[in-house]
Design a protein around this motif. Structure first.
Motif, PDB file in Angstrom:
ATOM      1  N   GLN A  21       0.366 -11.148  41.526  1.00 21.42           N
ATOM      2  CA  GLN A  21       0.020 -10.270  40.241  1.00 21.42           C
ATOM      3  C   GLN A  21      -0.040  -8.971  41.263  1.00 21.42           C
ATOM      4  O   GLN A  21      -0.770  -8.685  42.243  1.00 21.42           O
ATOM      5  CB  GLN A  21      -0.492 -10.304  39.747  1.00 21.42           C
ATOM      6  N   PRO A  22       1.406  -7.559  41.416  1.00 23.99           N
ATOM      7  CA  PRO A  22       1.002  -6.262  41.363  1.00 23.99           C
ATOM      8  C   PRO A  22       0.230  -5.707  40.770  1.00 23.99           C
ATOM      9  O   PRO A  22      -0.928  -5.990  40.004  1.00 23.99           O
ATOM     10  CB  PRO A  22       2.696  -6.356  42.429  1.00 23.99           C
ATOM     11  N   ALA A  23      -0.179  -4.267  41.214  1.00 22.37           N
ATOM     12  CA  ALA A  23      -0.791  -3.009  40.435  1.00 22.37           C
ATOM     13  C   ALA A  23      -0.346  -2.471  39.390  1.00 22.37           C
ATOM     14  O   ALA A  23      -1.203  -2.462  37.797  1.00 22.37           O
ATOM     15  CB  ALA A  23      -0.901  -1.494  41.657  1.00 22.37           C
ATOM     16  N   ASP A  24       0.727  -2.749  39.150  1.00 21.52           N
ATOM     17  CA  ASP A  24       1.339  -2.850  37.506  1.00 21.52           C
ATOM     18  C   ASP A  24       2.615  -3.393  37.611  1.00 21.52           C
ATOM     19  O   ASP A  24       2.814  -3.888  37.801  1.00 21.52           O
ATOM     20  CB  ASP A  24       1.418  -0.796  37.648  1.00 21.52           C
ATOM     21  N   GLU A  25       3.469  -3.024  35.994  1.00 23.76           N
ATOM     22  CA  GLU A  25       4.368  -3.897  35.877  1.00 23.76           C
ATOM     23  C   GLU A  25       5.333  -3.518  36.246  1.00 23.76           C
ATOM     24  O   GLU A  25       6.920  -4.601  36.819  1.00 23.76           O
ATOM     25  CB  GLU A  25       4.573  -3.251  33.847  1.00 23.76           C
ATOM     26  N   ALA A  26       5.862  -1.851  36.802  1.00 26.25           N
ATOM     27  CA  ALA A  26       6.741  -1.376  37.350  1.00 26.25           C
ATOM     28  C   ALA A  26       6.911  -2.517  38.740  1.00 26.25           C
ATOM     29  O   ALA A  26       7.897  -2.145  39.534  1.00 26.25           O
ATOM     30  CB  ALA A  26       6.464   0.046  38.061  1.00 26.25           C
ATOM     31  N   ALA A  27       5.733  -3.027  39.488  1.00 25.46           N
ATOM     32  CA  ALA A  27       6.030  -3.083  41.182  1.00 25.46           C
ATOM     33  C   ALA A  27       5.994  -4.228  40.448  1.00 25.46           C
ATOM     34  O   ALA A  27       6.953  -5.638  40.834  1.00 25.46           O
ATOM     35  CB  ALA A  27       4.696  -3.209  41.697  1.00 25.46           C
ATOM     36  N   GLU A  28       5.598  -5.040  39.399  1.00 26.00           N
ATOM     37  CA  GLU A  28       5.591  -6.894  39.220  1.00 26.00           C
ATOM     38  C   GLU A  28       7.529  -6.659  38.882  1.00 26.00           C
ATOM     39  O   GLU A  28       7.739  -7.899  39.929  1.00 26.00           O
ATOM     40  CB  GLU A  28       5.333  -6.858  38.072  1.00 26.00           C
ATOM     41  N   LEU A  29       8.134  -5.634  38.828  1.00 27.24           N
ATOM     42  CA  LEU A  29       9.740  -6.101  37.875  1.00 27.24           C
ATOM     43  C   LEU A  29      10.109  -6.215  39.404  1.00 27.24           C
ATOM     44  O   LEU A  29      11.463  -6.869  39.573  1.00 27.24           O
ATOM     45  CB  LEU A  29      10.007  -4.983  36.520  1.00 27.24           C
ATOM     46  N   GLU A  30       9.748  -4.584  40.203  1.00 26.67           N
ATOM     47  CA  GLU A  30      10.948  -5.513  41.566  1.00 26.67           C
ATOM     48  C   GLU A  30      10.797  -5.993  42.061  1.00 26.67           C
ATOM     49  O   GLU A  30      11.320  -6.817  42.609  1.00 26.67           O
ATOM     50  CB  GLU A  30      10.377  -4.037  42.453  1.00 26.67           C
ATOM     51  N   ILE A  31       9.547  -6.807  42.136  1.00 23.21           N
ATOM     52  CA  ILE A  31       9.381  -8.383  42.898  1.00 23.21           C
ATOM     53  C   ILE A  31      10.256  -9.017  42.053  1.00 23.21           C
ATOM     54  O   ILE A  31      10.778 -10.093  43.321  1.00 23.21           O
ATOM     55  CB  ILE A  31       7.741  -9.004  42.685  1.00 23.21           C
TER      56      ILE A  31
END
Lengths: 337, 337
Positions: A106-116
């Motif tokens: 789990q990264p810092a936020d939703e945007a980073a998660e969607l990138e992953i």
């Protein structure tokens, strides 16, 4: 469990007395190979225990044969076991369906998660995602739907029924309703609710659990019930319940939205009882903490939910254009041993 | 986070005005391509955001760029959170090193698990395994070493120092030693140990934790200490500690091999105290159960252990023949809020 060198295209070819290309053709384009040769190659494949490499199959099928799921950062801790069971259920159901389960942190936020997620899907590392911890202001489902990424949510499309997608969720309202029925059976008549802040407002896990309590109270004709709210923190819950129990409308039971809240409520009840029988507290998630305190708690059928997520994804792979489907599974009350 | 169609070899080729084969050559055999063409293709790759597919990279590098780890069946429950944190740590450290983490569901026995691992490695789904829950009679390390499978154990090669392999473990003896120091600081002088059956015999997690307690007691010159044993079950521990506390050599503190044992010990201590101050109990694993009961407990640095496992594996990929390495990380005492 064979410890010898794994068979390869070359060793299969040598065994069958054909070229490597012929073995490859038998696997990928069997119609191109004469029947006698094909049977000889297939026999060599069986005898040698040859298994086509996953990357090769992935390239041939344009499928990763894998799904991705988020490994959560440690937060509350008490409810973490729910995800533990979810991971095992996904891995087990995945194996039964030829799907590996890939974890992403789990990264810092939703945007980073969607990138992953984009990266996993676009590079062919995963075919689909199981989203966890969905909420009303969650940007992930709409984004994934828009980008054509296959996904199933463990959690309803809270308030976004106009953006249908596959989901599996536990019927939280049924769970808190069962908690009220249990307390009525014990003779309790003043059954309060300890929920999270704002859980009466927008559709959410919290508002769903609150609704089940409220409907059961209404149905029993018990008049206007008391409800209080606290952040999902045992100390905050303890303070809120201490105040409640010291007041004029102290209840004789408290249904809680989580075991974390129940832990705080139970501590406050024990302190308020001063050696007597404390106010009955019912938790949610049937964690070891609730069991350790001897509290009744609502148990989510996590293993079943995980298997259903895999069922919905495999059905989606087979029929990419079928209508979206949501499945609500019933929880049960867990009584301490 | 681009929602448009991902770039492909074909779209990159079209953009650069070259053939698909030329793009492929730039990626795999850049020396075969004239410098001007190569630069044009690389520019097209950058502009289009093209990412080589994982399966293609896997085939080219003969590496899965993935490691496998077991998703545990639910058993005890109380210590499950340790693995939750371990999964997150592996996923996070894996991402930092270009390694995905693939879960496999714990099967019925070791033989079935080794089949799953063989299949993952031989089909190119994983390059290596992180073994969890190793023990003295564990067949997995020797088998994997024999079959040439890269692995790192989260757990020492208990009693198998003649079969060295990469491992990371938490210094359990240091943890129970810290627990004794803490209790001595509180003025306790009769500090018993509640361990698992047989933990004095062969090398194991249990014998390691017991040793730390025993050495600290010896060092303090406190005479022959009391120790009892129980299966890792709260009710069994409660019964054993009830008997101990009712006897002539009742201790004034108990160091436990797990929070599950500590839960049972604490219940027995509360019952024996009859409203007074119960015998002090220290747990192991710093789970939410220990926190809920207000118990001091030994916390394992799980995130650090997970990162070290990935470090050892990446170093092993770079130097397949380097000597095996074991890393022992120190735990800390966790005091309740």
């Amino acid at each position: 469990m064979a410890a010898h060198e794994p068979a390869t295209l070359d060793s299969v070819a040598a065994r069958a007395g054909v070229s490597r290309q012929t073995v490859s053709n038998v696997l990928r384009h069997p119609a191109r190979v004469a029947e006698g040769t094909r049977e000889r190659v297939l026999a060599a494949i069986r005898e040698s225990g040859y298994r086509a490499s996953l990357p090769a199959r992935q390239l041939a099928t344009r499928r990763a044969h894998a799904i991705a799921v988020r490994a959560e950062r440690q937060q509350d801790g008490i409810s973490g076991l729910v995800l533990d069971a979810f991971y095992h259920g996904l891995a087990e159901a995945g194996q039964d369906n030829g799907l590996r389960v890939v974890l992403y942190a789990q990264p810092a936020d939703e945007a980073a998660e969607l990138e992953i997620i984009d990266d996993l899907v676009q590079t062919g590392a995963a075919d689909a995602v199981v989203l966890t911890a969905t909420s009303a202001d969650d940007q992930r489902p709409a984004y994934l739907a828009g980008s054509g990424t296959t996904f199933c949510a463990f959690g309803r499309p809270w308030g976004h029924d106009d953006e249908p997608h596959d989901w599996v969720d536990v019927d939280g309202a049924l769970g808190t309703g069962l908690a009220v029925q249990h307390l009525l059976g014990l003779g309790r008549r003043s059954i309060a609710y300890l929920g999270w802040p704002g859980d009466g407002a927008e559709p959410s896990t919290g508002s769903d659990r609150r609704r089940g309590w409220l409907e059961a109270i209404d149905e029993a004709g018990l008049g206007t019930p008391v409800e209080i709210h606290s952040l999902n923190d045992a100390a905050a819950a303890e303070a809120a319940v201490s105040t409640l129990l010291a007041g004029a409308d102290a209840p004789d039971a408290i249904v809680c939205a989580s075991d974390t809240l129940a832990l705080g409520a139970h501590r406050a009840a024990v302190a308020a009882a001063g050696g007597g029988t404390p106010t009955t507290v019912v938790g949610f998630d049937a964690t070891p903490v609730a069991a350790a305190l001897g509290l009744v708690s609502v148990a989510q059928p996590i293993d079943q939910a995980a298997h259903l997520c895999i069922d919905l994804l495999t059905a989606r792979f087979e029929s990419p254009d079928r209508p979206a489907r949501g499945v609500l599974v019933p929880p049960v009350l867990h009584l301490p041993a």
